[in-house]
Enzyme design. Structure first.
Site, mmCIF file in Angstrom:
data_model
loop_
_atom_site.group_PDB
_atom_site.id
_atom_site.type_symbol
_atom_site.label_atom_id
_atom_site.label_comp_id
_atom_site.label_asym_id
_atom_site.label_seq_id
_atom_site.Cartn_x
_atom_site.Cartn_y
_atom_site.Cartn_z
ATOM 1 N N TRP A 94 1.910 63.783 36.739
ATOM 2 C CA TRP A 94 2.135 64.915 37.637
ATOM 3 C C TRP A 94 3.413 65.653 37.283
ATOM 4 O O TRP A 94 3.624 66.774 37.721
ATOM 5 C CB TRP A 94 2.123 64.474 39.095
ATOM 6 N N SER B 108 1.450 80.164 46.938
ATOM 7 C CA SER B 108 0.925 79.920 48.280
ATOM 8 C C SER B 108 2.001 79.334 49.191
ATOM 9 O O SER B 108 2.218 79.814 50.309
ATOM 10 C CB SER B 108 -0.263 78.972 48.180
ATOM 11 N N SER B 109 2.698 78.322 48.686
ATOM 12 C CA SER B 109 3.725 77.684 49.518
ATOM 13 C C SER B 109 4.871 78.633 49.800
ATOM 14 O O SER B 109 5.439 78.629 50.887
ATOM 15 C CB SER B 109 4.280 76.435 48.837
ATOM 16 N N HIS C 182 -4.509 62.244 40.017
ATOM 17 C CA HIS C 182 -4.150 61.624 41.293
ATOM 18 C C HIS C 182 -2.788 62.118 41.777
ATOM 19 O O HIS C 182 -2.656 62.595 42.908
ATOM 20 C CB HIS C 182 -4.141 60.107 41.139
ATOM 21 N N HIS D 249 13.087 67.118 43.455
ATOM 22 C CA HIS D 249 13.667 66.274 44.486
ATOM 23 C C HIS D 249 13.676 66.925 45.859
ATOM 24 O O HIS D 249 13.295 66.280 46.826
ATOM 25 C CB HIS D 249 15.018 65.671 44.130
ATOM 26 N N THR E 251 19.173 59.996 56.934
ATOM 27 C CA THR E 251 17.873 59.358 57.107
ATOM 28 C C THR E 251 18.003 58.172 58.056
ATOM 29 O O THR E 251 17.182 57.988 58.964
ATOM 30 C CB THR E 251 17.341 58.895 55.736
ATOM 31 N N LYS F 171 18.271 59.238 61.646
ATOM 32 C CA LYS F 171 16.973 59.529 62.249
ATOM 33 C C LYS F 171 16.288 58.241 62.695
ATOM 34 O O LYS F 171 15.762 58.155 63.809
ATOM 35 C CB LYS F 171 16.074 60.237 61.235
ATOM 36 N N SER G 28 8.765 62.524 65.474
ATOM 37 C CA SER G 28 9.706 62.845 66.555
ATOM 38 C C SER G 28 8.996 63.488 67.740
ATOM 39 O O SER G 28 9.546 63.518 68.838
ATOM 40 C CB SER G 28 10.794 63.807 66.057
ATOM 41 N N TYR H 22 11.566 65.801 49.855
ATOM 42 C CA TYR H 22 11.977 65.977 51.251
ATOM 43 C C TYR H 22 11.091 67.001 51.942
ATOM 44 O O TYR H 22 10.885 66.935 53.151
ATOM 45 C CB TYR H 22 13.462 66.339 51.334
ATOM 46 N N ASP I 241 0.611 84.403 67.224
ATOM 47 C CA ASP I 241 0.147 84.113 65.866
ATOM 48 C C ASP I 241 1.379 83.963 64.986
ATOM 49 O O ASP I 241 2.499 84.017 65.467
ATOM 50 C CB ASP I 241 -0.762 85.243 65.350
ATOM 51 N N ARG J 228 5.128 51.638 34.472
ATOM 52 C CA ARG J 228 4.142 52.458 35.155
ATOM 53 C C ARG J 228 3.326 53.232 34.122
ATOM 54 O O ARG J 228 3.705 53.315 32.953
ATOM 55 C CB ARG J 228 4.844 53.422 36.119
ATOM 56 N N HIS K 258 19.090 62.026 39.712
ATOM 57 C CA HIS K 258 18.899 60.569 39.810
ATOM 58 C C HIS K 258 17.532 60.154 39.278
ATOM 59 O O HIS K 258 17.271 58.979 39.103
ATOM 60 C CB HIS K 258 19.157 60.042 41.231
ATOM 61 N N HIS K 259 16.671 61.134 39.024
ATOM 62 C CA HIS K 259 15.416 60.816 38.338
ATOM 63 C C HIS K 259 15.645 60.653 36.842
ATOM 64 O O HIS K 259 14.727 60.316 36.117
ATOM 65 C CB HIS K 259 14.389 61.927 38.563
ATOM 66 N N GLU L 80 11.462 68.726 46.719
ATOM 67 C CA GLU L 80 10.034 68.595 47.029
ATOM 68 C C GLU L 80 9.730 67.313 47.799
ATOM 69 O O GLU L 80 8.939 67.332 48.744
ATOM 70 C CB GLU L 80 9.231 68.639 45.730
#
Lengths: 159, 669, 207
Positions: free
Chosen positions: B159, B189-190, B96, B273, B348, B351, B288, B277, B125, B470, B322-323, B275
């Site tokens: 994950w 790919s990314s 998941h 991290h 943040t 925004k 927006s 964002y 294109d 968890r 911070h993780h 990631e």
């Protein structure tokens, strides 16, 4: 089929649509003149001289001298490496005359890589790592290899 | 109401304006036969087709990932449930999480970006159409590699695949290897996709569109691309080390061989991290775009929204540890990373206030897209606040690895990224497919999502503070967690129903007789609405010139200062009156004078090709073959019977080499 | 009628639209190199983090520290070879910018040859280290060193393939004053690989 020869370096054209107030780009028009072969060879000899200097600095007489005046040997070596790095990037990779946008990518990558290096260095000296006896471990590995004939550390890979 | 009607009503119709000018009138003619049907899709290099394929593939993975979540909630609905054992549950957790992050949210945003960025910046294109196809197929085959593990052993390390749990000593089966190849292939790919976005956005904007006039979605995609380029290599290095640890006997993360598991965590979160964002920023961009259109007002504080995105991008590289507060980094490091994490709340918040400011005093139209955008803001605020609380080390020590963290990530990623994505779906569906999604069903979808989502995830805050860890597969009945777990499961199934409503809506929209779709059904301001719905292969007849942030609203929101001075300086010989009217571009090639308009337009770029108006990339099969070769090579490392290994490896390498050869040959033809 | 055409030409895909001023392929290459910086940064960080474990009195006694294993003069020669290949690469580009077909092809070939020489040297080095009893499996230094330099070697290998694939077209005169973007991008990659070696040489071998 498009005219394949029409690949005239787009960046050598000065594009009237870009300069001036259109935002952010600034000086991104490559100069049409390329450095000469003589210039490249000159740079090569400077790089070569720096490389030789590096090898000598890392060897005994200089090693002692730098230690004598209390400078870690890493300092002069890193400075010499940085000189080489910058010269190759600026002259051989043409960053000096190319768009600053290209330099930005390299600089961003470098900042992150160096940031990672220093932060990891700091974090890993701060946290206490398990003491690890490499000699005993090697002997153990050699023994295992002798008795079972296969490496002890490799498990059963895939399914 | 179409743009023209709107303008007629306003009495400000201006026939020379961009919408009319950019609208394609030209029928494609003189083409080499394009392969049709499914072959036309898989060989396509058209950014729109690739974007749609991305969206379809990611939506499938979304449904699969959702079903996995529902199975987990079925197990957790009651204490000491026995529907599944711990191993199955661990597999589901891993599937998941990985599916949703790597196979859904990142690529779905790439899909939106692919479809919309060239349209929004008036390009024909992407910068590298064939590489674009390659990123699509790498992503699809990465997903396939990952899901093949279902046929032997799925990954069971979550994950994040923390070492040493993911090492061969603990999980010797192939699931983790499948996960590694997934990260490699989707990462590649990314990376390719991100380079493509950067090149496209930097280089292919129309005249007049400086950075200050780019649509905010394009801004966020640009930041998304930069973050991917700079963050992905860290995890690429980490999973490569994990691969050598598992197969070649190294011990980078194995303490018994001199390695250090913390190295994995650092490298993973150095990527991980940024990631998150990467996952949220383009969703913020979608919001927006949607808010001003349905508030009938320009966005409030454009520059603040754009540059706060940049600030988030910078700061995202300073907060990864911070993780890892609970791993014992030391007070100084904890303090430093906590500071960074608090700081990131500032842009943040900027925004969020700007979005509220955009709606304030606007004439709001609560279409489904708008509802989801507003829902995004509300849910994201909750997720943001729980995030700020987690940024504080003393609080984090309490909450680490509890359901509080689960609640937080679902509020920012479901309530944030996915809500934003739904908003974008309802907003751009008419542009993509020439049909509306049904508003009635859409509202049902929205309200079911809101109710189900909050019921599923809000109680997890309480469960977490009560200490429920968890990733556990069951719990004792006397822990006091029963009721809210039950409620959470009910909420999850309501969410499941809401997704079924969405699927129903799509099918309904597809089966409905096709109506005449106006170019700009929402009366939006950005360039993608200047062309037909759906757009033709070449997007625009004449590349529009942009005078303001709101090219299609210029009559109502004139350029500040009243002087479109930028254009005059930029393109001295292309004033708007001299530009060709679309009808005039239907001139025979080579008819000398009558082609002059086009020549004017093209000549500005220093590259005028007599005889051709538009070049579109030819379809090609090689990107797909190349990606397929890599898939086979991954299979070779995944399956252990030597005969399979050798076969896969040889065929994979052959496919790879043939594809590269064909590709290069096709280019140099 | 205006005609929409399709073509596989690498350039025409990027229908120029206006702000375009940089070459997209160069831009893409630089973006990729920025990414590569972080990739090698991660590997070098790994080496750096493991470095304290490579030195101890016991290892010193067993002659198993990097200082005793690595042969600095030999890798000095390797660094020299790679430096030479950077020179031949710019000379190749320089020749092509002046439409000197033969010179350009020759220097490209020389670059690829020097690259192969470097890889050969690296292979010899790896074999020597294996003879000292250092492998991927049994030494913190071994695994860190071999992964880092191995990845650099892989990059050199890719670079050689790329260079060689440029040569047929160079011989046909496909690169000239009006079109030298292919070798230019390949050169960027090649110089980057050289620059990485500059860093690795300093951090692993000299310090």
């Amino acid at each position: 089929m498009a005219p394949g020869g029409n690949m005239a370096q787009r960046d050598t054209h000065s594009n009237p649509g870009v300069g001036g107030p259109l935002g952010g780009h600034g000086d991104n028009v490559e100069h049409a003149s390329h450095p000469t072969a003589r210039f490249y060879v000159l740079i090569f000899f400077i790089l070569l001289a720096v490389t030789i200097a590096e090898v000598f600095v890392a060897q005994e007489p200089f090693l002692g001298i730098f230690e004598g005046i209390g400078v870690p040997i890493a300092v002069p070596l890193l400075i010499l490496a940085a000189v080489k790095f910058l010269m190759i990037a600026a002259f051989y990779m043409h960053l000096k005359q190319d768009s600053r946008a290209f330099s930005a990518f390299l600089i961003a990558g470098l900042i992150l890589a160096m940031g990672m290096l220093f932060t990891f260095g700091g974090l890993f000296t701060a946290h206490s790592r398990e003491p690890f006896d490499q000699i005993a471990w090697r002997e153990q590995l050699a023994q295992n290899a002798g008795t079972t004939g296969t490496s002890a550390t490799t498990g059963g890979g895939g399914h | 109401m179409s743009t023209a009607e709107y303008r007629a009503q306003e009495g400000t119709i201006d026939p020379g304006r961009i919408a009319e000018r950019a609208r394609p009138q030209i029928v494609e003619r003189g083409l080499r036969a394009r392969p049709g049907g499914w072959l036309g899709w898989i060989t396509s290099t058209d950014h729109k087709k690739i974007g749609v394929m991305y969206l379809i593939a990611t939506f499938m993975f979304f449904v699969v990932g959702g079903v996995e979540a529902l199975m987990m909630r079925l197990q957790l609905g009651a204490a000491q449930n026995t529907i599944m054992d711990g191993q199955t549950y661990n597999a589901l957790v891993s599937l998941h999480g990985t599916t949703m992050v790597f196979l859904f949210v990142v690529p779905v945003l790439a899909g939106f970006g692919n479809y919309l960025v060239p349209l929004m910046i008036g390009a024909r294109d992407m910068a590298f159409p064939r590489l674009n196809a390659l990123s699509l197929w790498l992503f699809v085959f990465g997903g396939i590699v990952f899901y093949t593990s279902l046929f032997f052993t799925p990954p069971e390390a979550g994950w994040t695949s923390y070492a040493p749990l993911s090492d061969d000593a603990f999980l010797p089966t192939g699931g983790i290897d499948a996960w590694i190849f997934l990260v490699h292939l989707t990462g590649l790919s990314s990376l390719i996709g991100a380079i493509n976005f950067v090149a496209t956005i930097h280089n292919m904007r129309p005249k007049g569109m400086g950075f200050g006039r780019m649509p905010l979605f394009v801004w966020t995609i640009l930041i998304y691309a930069y973050l991917l380029i700079l963050a992905l290599p860290a995890i690429a290095a980490a999973v490569t080390m994990l691969l050598t640890d598992r197969h070649f006997g190294t011990g980078f993360f194995d303490p018994t061989a001199g390695g250090d598991p913390l190295l994995w965590q650092h490298l993973f979160w150095f990527f991980g991290h940024p990631e998150v964002y990467i996952l949220i920023l383009p969703a913020m961009g979608i919001v927006s775009e949607v808010l001003p259109v349905f508030s009938r007002k320009p966005i409030f504080g454009y520059s603040f929204i754009a540059y706060s995105g940049v600030a988030i991008g910078f700061l995202s590289f300073t907060v990864w540890a911070h993780h890892m507060f609970a791993t014992g980094l030391g007070d100084f490091a904890n303090g430093a990373f906590a500071t960074g994490s608090f700081l990131i709340g500032v842009p943040t918040g900027v925004k969020i206030f700007n979005w509220i400011g955009t709606m304030w005093g606007g004439s709001l139209r609560f279409k489904t897209a708008m509802l989801f955008a507003v829902g995004f803001i509300a849910m994201f605020i909750i997720g943001g606040i729980s995030g700020v609380s987690l940024a504080s080390p003393p609080v984090d020590f309490q909450q680490t690895d509890t359901y509080y963290v689960v609640a937080h990530i679902h509020y920012v990623l479901f309530g944030g990224a996915i809500m934003g994505m739904f908003a974008g779906m309802y907003y751009w569906w008419p542009k993509m497919f020439g049909r509306f999604l049904d508003e009635g069903l859409g509202k049902v979808h929205f309200w079911l999502t809101m109710v189900g989502f909050n019921l599923a995830f809000f109680p997890m805050h309480w469960l977490g503070t009560e200490g429920m860890p968890r990733r556990i597969y069951t719990y004792f009945p006397d822990m006091g967690w029963n009721f809210w777990n039950m409620m959470s499961s009910v909420g999850a199934y309501i969410l499941g129903i809401s997704v079924m409503v969405l699927v129903g809506n799509m099918i309904y929209a597809y089966r409905r007789p096709r109506e005449e779709m106006p170019d700009n059904p929402w009366d939006a301001a950005t360039l993608e609405w200047a062309t037909t719905s759906p757009p033709p292969a070449h997007n625009f007849d004449a590349v529009p010139v942009v005078y303001s942030r709101y090219p299609l609203w210029e009559d109502r929101h004139p350029v500040e200062g009243g002087q479109p001075a930028v254009i005059a300086a930029a393109a001295p010989h292309t004033s708007i009156d001299e530009r060709s009217h679309p009808a005039d571009t239907q001139v025979a090639v080579g008819e000398g004078e009558s082609n002059a308009h086009l020549a004017t337009v093209e000549a500005d770029h220093g590259e005028h090709e007599a005889g051709h108006a538009f070049h579109l990339p030819a379809p090609t099969i090689f990107p797909m073959i190349l990606a397929f070769g890599l898939l086979l090579i991954a299979f070779a490392l995944l399956f252990s019977p030597p005969i399979l290994k050798v076969t896969f490896l040889i065929t994979g390498v052959i496919y790879f080499v043939v594809a590269i050869y064909g590709w290069v040959k096709q280019i140099s033809e | 009628m205006a005609v929409v055409t399709q073509s596989a030409d690498a350039l025409t895909d990027r229908a120029p639209t206006g702000l375009e001023s940089l070459d997209v392929r160069k831009l893409g290459m630089w973006a990729f190199l920025g990414s590569e910086c972080v990739f090698f940064g991660s590997l070098i960080s790994m080496y750096f983090v493991n470095r304290p474990l490579m030195f101890s009195p016991a290892l010193e006694a067993a002659h198993l520290t990097p200082k005793t294993i690595l042969n600095i003069p030999f890798t000095g020669v390797l660094a020299f070879i790679l430096l030479c290949s950077s020179l031949t690469m710019v000379l190749a580009l320089n020749a092509m910018q002046q439409s000197r077909r033969r010179a350009g092809s020759f220097w490209l070939l020389a670059t690829a040859f020097l690259g192969m020489l470097f890889l050969g040297g690296q292979a010899i080095e790896f074999i020597e280290i294996a003879h000292e009893g250092i492998t991927l499996q049994n030494s913190v230094f071994g695994q860190s060193f071999l992964l880092l330099t191995g990845f650099h070697g892989t990059h050199v290998f890719v670079g050689i393939i790329w260079l060689l694939s440029c040569i047929p077209r160079a011989l046909r005169g496909g690169f000239h004053a009006g079109n030298y973007i292919g070798p230019e991008i390949c050169g960027l990659y090649w110089h980057f690989v050289d620059v990485v070696w500059v860093v690795i040489f300093t951090i692993i071998y000299l310090i």
